[in-house]
Scaffold this motif. Structure first.
Motif: not given
Lengths: 353, 353
Positions: A340, A176, A328-331, A333-336, A292, A298, A172
């Motif tokens: 988390y 990216l 899960k593998l969770e991506v 970034v700034a907006s989400n 980035s 999780e 992953l």
DNA sequence: CTGAAAGCGCTTACAG
DNA sequence: CTGAAAGCGCTTACAG
């Protein structure tokens, strides 16, 4: 439908009905069959509340983790506590042990002694897999359920593993980079001096993915201690001499010193930095774009499901559908990232009163 | 600690202890105080199992969703069923209703009649928010709890909203484009003809984020029907004339025809396509890179927590910590998509026996 | 092999 | 205002 009603229809006592329900030996075969038929026909389902009241089932579950990084394990602990809360009314007792990351033998001691201290199941994040493997086997073979979380021990005999697929998490990261860096790019990889299986797997996955992208090239690999000491200083030195990396892949827990070194040197264009996990410091650096993206695994659910799956096994002898329960593998970034940081829904139910 | 033990120590009957526990009126103030003190001192916690056995608490919860897109609601239903399973032993009954997306009045009918049919709480995904708002207010004002899922009705009086922050989900899409498209780029935005609040909010967020990135420019906006009909044909026509978009933002449910139109025209370089939700078709197109990323919104958890939060309110009168319970915004790309297709951990516990 | 009885911890009419 | 009693649905020694 109650046992009394069934008994009445059949002209027998509810004690006998209960005996067939619980597979007690001393019931005449014909009677047993008669009851079984009635049960099926009337679609009887036992009242679990009454059952657990009288059975006073009690399950003691131990969760064992090690001490670092504490922010990560705090999220796991939230999950453990939520499961504990869920199950408190069902006679489940959950105790949480944190061992010193520098003293892996503490974990060995715990898994040796806990079963005799009245625990019925253990979930453990192995600090030193090698050291624990044979003891975990011994426990499992004696019928004592062990769930391994976060750090896989492929060879161990276990109820299941709950944690991530580290190879996939390297893949992953590679994907990216391929999306963030469309042009020809040189990548610096930061990893460990020690041979730690999970980190090695990340690198394996990362290389595998990069082999699909001709424009991405691993130009250099730097190795560090497990505690991430010296990352900042080394990078300042390295990047001063060789500033021309378009990406930095941080496979160990060192996102913050990496981002800070890049910031301090004021490289432009700044390289894309991608790594793992999330805390307040990483959050800030996602927000100001010095990091980035980060990949999470999780942590809450690792704790939550470890307890739930152990309890289900203890209570109903149900085995997990797979011995490898990958999260899960969770991506991120700034907006989400904020979602988390404080997992709103996940932690909500723990807040009682 | 049991009520009997407390009673014995105090030289009173357990009936009286129970009366103060349950705030019954007829207890002499001094007695009440004496009991309260003992309770606190001995750290009494009631045995919920015994309690629910005798109280025979029964809660009936209705979950109402509409019919399309069915793959999304199937994931929500998984969450509902898992919660149902969790709570079955605690006397909770959960019924799931799916109304025709073309007949929003079916939802109105349901929320009007369900309370009289013995339901104690409702979770609803509003098909037509306008139509439902006042009835939801009426219910809430009469003390009947309503949880709204997936589609916000900001003005409604509700126990809480569980779903995503659509503005933020537009912002996230904008951020992803900014990362995937480092150079100057023209973006095509696909949205709805109808005024649908959530979709409008996505666009608002998207514009807001793009205003931070000088290299990204919305060159054109195309509008479609809610059912996504005609997307493929329109795009074939549009992109034949004007092939030069670096990105396509799909704010409505039309990722598949969008990707297929781009594929059919064999545009090179292919534009970055980003949209929402995940099903088998989208999964395949992530895998072959015709879709770059999709954003998901914890469908499982929307269903799961709607039921759990309603039950907690019914059972213990605990209000959610916020009336807006936003779920995570999940970034799904090729390498982590499989985890979002079949949520291994989340659905595991539903599998009993 | 099976019935009658006791009991899990709690609540709530019923008397007083 | 409070005690004694019944009862929720189930299980399991205890007799027989």
């Amino acid at each position: 439908m109650t046992t009394s009603e069934i008994a009445e229809r059949l002209g027998i006592s509810r004690g006998t009905v209960s005996r067939v329900l619980n597979n007690h030996p001393n019931v005449k075969p014909e009677t047993r069959q008669k009851v079984l038929d009635a049960l099926k026909e009337l679609n009887y389902t036992p009242n679990e509340t009454a059952r657990s009241l009288v059975m006073k089932k009690e399950f003691r579950i131990a969760v064992i983790v090690f001490s670092k990084p504490s922010f990560f394990w705090a999220q796991v602990e939230n999950g453990v506590n939520t499961a504990k809360n869920d199950l408190a009314s069902q006679g489940v007792i959950v105790d949480y042990f944190v061992t010193d990351i520098l003293k892996p033998e503490e974990q060995l001691e715990l898994i040796r002694t806990l079963p005799q201290k009245g625990y019925h199941g253990i979930a453990i994040a192995p600090n030193d897999p090698q050291m624990l493997a044979s003891e975990i086997d011994r426990l499992s073979n004696s019928g004592f359920p062990v769930v391994i979380i976060n750090v896989e021990i492929p060879t161990a005999n276990q109820l299941c593993y709950i944690g991530c697929d580290y190879i996939q998490s390297g893949i992953l990261a590679g994907e990216l980079f391929s999306r963030f860096l469309p042009g020809p790019s040189d990548i610096l990889v930061l990893t460990l001096k020690d041979s730690v299986h999970s980190i090695e797997q990340r690198i394996t996955g990362f290389r595998k993915e990069l082999s699909q992208h001709e424009n991405l090239n691993i130009k250099r690999i730097e190795r560090f201690n497990r505690d991430g000491s010296g990352v900042y200083e080394s990078l300042i030195k390295l990047l001063s001499d060789m500033p021309d990396f378009q990406g930095i892949y941080v496979s160990l827990a060192a996102l913050v010193p990496t981002a800070d070194a890049v910031q301090a040197l004021n490289l432009t264009p700044a390289p894309v930095i991608i790594g793992y996990d999330l805390n307040e410091d990483i959050f800030m650096r996602l927000k100001n774009s010095s990091i980035s993206a980060t990949i999470c695994h999780e942590p809450f659910n690792q704790g939550y499901f470890a307890v739930k799956i152990l309890h289900r096994f203890l209570d109903k002898k149900i085995y997990p559908s797979s011995s490898l329960m990958y999260n899960k593998l969770e991506v991120v970034v700034a907006s989400n990232a904020k979602y988390y940081m404080n997992e709103t829904l996940q932690t909500e139910l723990f807040r009682e009163i």
